[in-house]
Design an enzyme around this catalytic site. Structure first.
Site, short mmCIF file in Angstrom:
data_model
loop_
_atom_site.label_atom_id
_atom_site.label_comp_id
_atom_site.label_asym_id
_atom_site.label_seq_id
_atom_site.Cartn_x
_atom_site.Cartn_y
_atom_site.Cartn_z
N HIS A 48 26.41 46.34 35.44
CA HIS A 48 27.42 46.02 34.36
C HIS A 48 28.97 45.05 34.64
O HIS A 48 30.04 45.39 34.22
CB HIS A 48 27.90 47.80 33.77
CG HIS A 48 28.71 47.84 32.98
ND1 HIS A 48 30.11 48.22 31.99
CD2 HIS A 48 27.91 47.41 31.43
CE1 HIS A 48 30.20 48.06 31.09
NE2 HIS A 48 29.03 47.86 30.17
N LYS A 57 31.44 41.92 34.75
CA LYS A 57 31.44 41.28 34.21
C LYS A 57 33.09 39.83 35.32
O LYS A 57 34.16 40.12 35.53
CB LYS A 57 32.52 41.22 32.84
CG LYS A 57 31.24 41.41 31.49
CD LYS A 57 31.95 43.24 31.85
CE LYS A 57 30.69 43.76 31.01
NZ LYS A 57 30.76 45.23 31.29
N ASP A 77 36.35 28.64 42.58
CA ASP A 77 36.71 28.35 43.96
C ASP A 77 37.52 29.08 44.40
O ASP A 77 38.39 28.56 45.39
CB ASP A 77 37.79 26.94 43.02
CG ASP A 77 36.82 25.34 43.18
OD1 ASP A 77 36.38 25.68 42.75
OD2 ASP A 77 37.87 25.19 42.41
N HIS A 135 36.03 48.08 22.69
CA HIS A 135 35.22 47.87 23.81
C HIS A 135 36.37 47.90 25.48
O HIS A 135 35.55 47.88 26.05
CB HIS A 135 34.39 46.40 23.73
CG HIS A 135 33.14 47.01 24.43
ND1 HIS A 135 33.55 45.86 26.08
CD2 HIS A 135 32.28 47.81 24.90
CE1 HIS A 135 32.13 46.38 26.24
NE2 HIS A 135 31.63 47.20 25.93
N LYS A 170 38.43 48.66 28.11
CA LYS A 170 38.02 50.07 29.25
C LYS A 170 39.75 50.00 29.91
O LYS A 170 40.04 49.36 30.88
CB LYS A 170 37.12 49.58 30.02
CG LYS A 170 35.86 49.31 29.44
CD LYS A 170 35.51 48.23 29.71
CE LYS A 170 33.92 47.60 28.95
NZ LYS A 170 33.50 48.79 27.92
N ASP A 221 51.75 56.68 33.66
CA ASP A 221 52.70 56.87 34.34
C ASP A 221 53.50 55.47 34.37
O ASP A 221 52.91 54.64 33.42
CB ASP A 221 53.66 57.69 35.89
CG ASP A 221 53.46 59.02 34.95
OD1 ASP A 221 53.04 59.38 34.08
OD2 ASP A 221 52.53 59.43 36.06
#
Length: 476
Positions: free
Chosen positions: A217, A219, A224, A394, A396, A401
């Site tokens: 899952h 991404k 470089d 979408h 996450k 704090d």
């Protein structure tokens, strides 16, 4: 009568087998017993092919030496934070126990020579990623759970083809489930230009090898060895708001420069090795020397069934448990583990400001029903929950704090915690935390707060759907 007895014995055998094999994962046992009850024979066949616990192959175990050498090289080239009092956040500096947990979680080290940029939504993320690809001189390592053969997917392909044609090493890694619609024709221009492409757990072989339940899952984009990207955004037109039903797509991605990129590179190379059956590309320029361009402290935390510990789950729970003022959370799928659910509820009961943003319009109805099944308990404990109304959210993101923030690929659900291959970046600089706070407050303005009394008035059919989805939650 004899046939009834035989069928009953078969059912008892199947149920006993599931209970014996899933005794360490009671939530999974309940889910599979429910499926077995609904479709007795088919349910057990599905269990056989889908529920096998992941085991690392011997070939992967033999890589412990190279893995340790790579980690040693990363540590040697990074400005590693060795003591809690070195942390930029005064709150974290006083959290010696939390600091030790983060250091020993099996994640990459906390490094202090980094610069980050929060990328709100796909437009800014794609622009920054394309710029980085265009500037590539040595290699482009790109991993995405979903790659679409649409306008966005073809634009990225064109950029990668151009760099491969110039002699730049290009590697594209995609997931067999997330990108199941991709056809061979999409890859031909890449392969003809000299790029390499690999599928992580292809659909049919994974089904036969009983690994179809495990998904990459992640991404990740590494250019470089000096610039890296991680977050919630895949490659597809829907992330630009072109989905006919979902409309506007709200997401968060992160661009990193500095030591933390080494951690992203390490994750990509290990995944490439797993996807290709043992090929570990090696080049000194994958981990290049770099000048320190920033002073931000960042930690890359990778989770997956091939790792010794559930690092994302452990660090997220520990951060929530350490909260003293607030826990702000954005997640499209909210199916928390019992420990994370307890951390959120006890924080709210103790008077902390606990807020969660979830979608109003879902992309997956069954998962959304499972998410709503936790709302009543949370609202009753004093957790405040908003549903995003502007489109589909979408992102996450976790903010605790002024202690830390997290941006990554992992949802707050059981699949991300225990089954998927995921990557999160923990951020400790006050400036970055404040930047994510701005986005969160803007999301609240585009959301509607849920009311416990109103929610309790939902129909029986919705309650039944939520109850069924909750039983299946460990498998979603």
């Amino acid at each position: 009568m004899s046939w009834i007895v035989i069928l009953l014995l078969i059912f008892v055998f199947q149920a006993a087998t599931i209970l014996a094999l899933e005794h360490r994962r009671p939530a999974h046992a309940v889910a599979w017993l429910f499926i077995l009850f609904v479709v007795p024979i088919v349910g057990f066949a599905l269990y056989y092919f889908l529920a096998r616990e992941y085991r690392r192959r011997r070939k992967t175990r033999r890589r412990s030496g190279p893995d340790e050498r790579m980690r040693a090289e990363i540590v040697g080239r990074s400005r590693v934070v060795e003591r809690a009092e070195e942390m930029q956040s005064p709150e974290f500096a006083a959290q010696e126990r939390l600091f030790r947990l983060f250091r020993k979680s099996g994640a990459a080290p906390i490094t202090g020579c980094n610069r980050s940029r929060v990328l709100t939504n796909a437009e800014s993320a794609y622009e920054a990623m394309m710029d980085a690809i265009r500037e590539a001189k040595h290699h482009v390592h790109f991993a995405s759970y979903i790659v679409r053969d649409d306008e966005t997917g073809r634009a990225f392909r064109q950029a990668l083809v151009r760099k491969a044609s110039q002699g730049v090493q290009v590697r594209l890694l995609y997931d067999g489930i997330g990108s199941y619609k991709l056809r061979d024709g999409y890859f031909r221009p890449l392969l003809d230009a000299g790029a390499q492409c690999a599928c992580f757990f292809p659909l049919r072989p994974s089904f036969m090898n009983k690994r179809i339940n495990y998904r990459n899952h992640r991404k990740i984009l590494v250019v470089d060895g000096t610039k890296g990207f991680v977050g919630g955004i895949n490659v597809g037109d829907e992330y630009l708001g072109r989905h006919p039903r979902l409309g506007f797509w709200r997401d968060t991605h992160l661009m990193l420069e500095g030591d933390a990129v080494y951690g992203l590179q390490e994750v990509f190379l290990k995944d490439w090795e797993l996807a290709t059956g043992g090929e570990r590309p090696s080049d000194p320029l994958f981990l290049p020397e770099h000048r320190c361009g920033g002073d931000e402290q960042v930690q890359i935390v990778a989770g997956g069934p091939n790792r010794r510990a559930d690092a994302i789950h452990e660090t997220m729970f520990a951060a929530m448990a350490a909260a003293r003022k607030r826990i702000w959370l954005t997640t499209p799928y909210f199916i928390p583990s019992p420990s994370v659910a307890m951390a959120l509820k006890t924080a709210a009961l103790g008077g902390l400001d606990v807020r969660i943003v979830i979608p109003l319009v879902p992309d997956t109805r069954l998962v959304h029903a499972a998410t709503l099944s936790y709302v009543e308990d949370m609202l009753s404990a004093g957790v405040r929950i908003w549903q995003y109304e502007k489109g589909f959210i979408h992102a996450k993101v976790l903010i605790v704090d002024e202690l830390l923030a997290s941006v990554g690929t992992a949802n707050v659900d059981l699949r991300s915690f225990f089954s998927n291959f995921e990557t999160n970046a923990y951020l400790f600089h006050p400036k970055t935390i404040a930047r994510l706070e701005e986005d969160f407050l803007q999301d609240l303005e585009n959301s509607r707060e849920m009311n416990l009394t109103t929610f309790l008035g939902r129909s029986r059919s919705r309650r039944a759907m939520e109850a069924m989805a909750r039983m299946l939650a460990p498998l979603l």
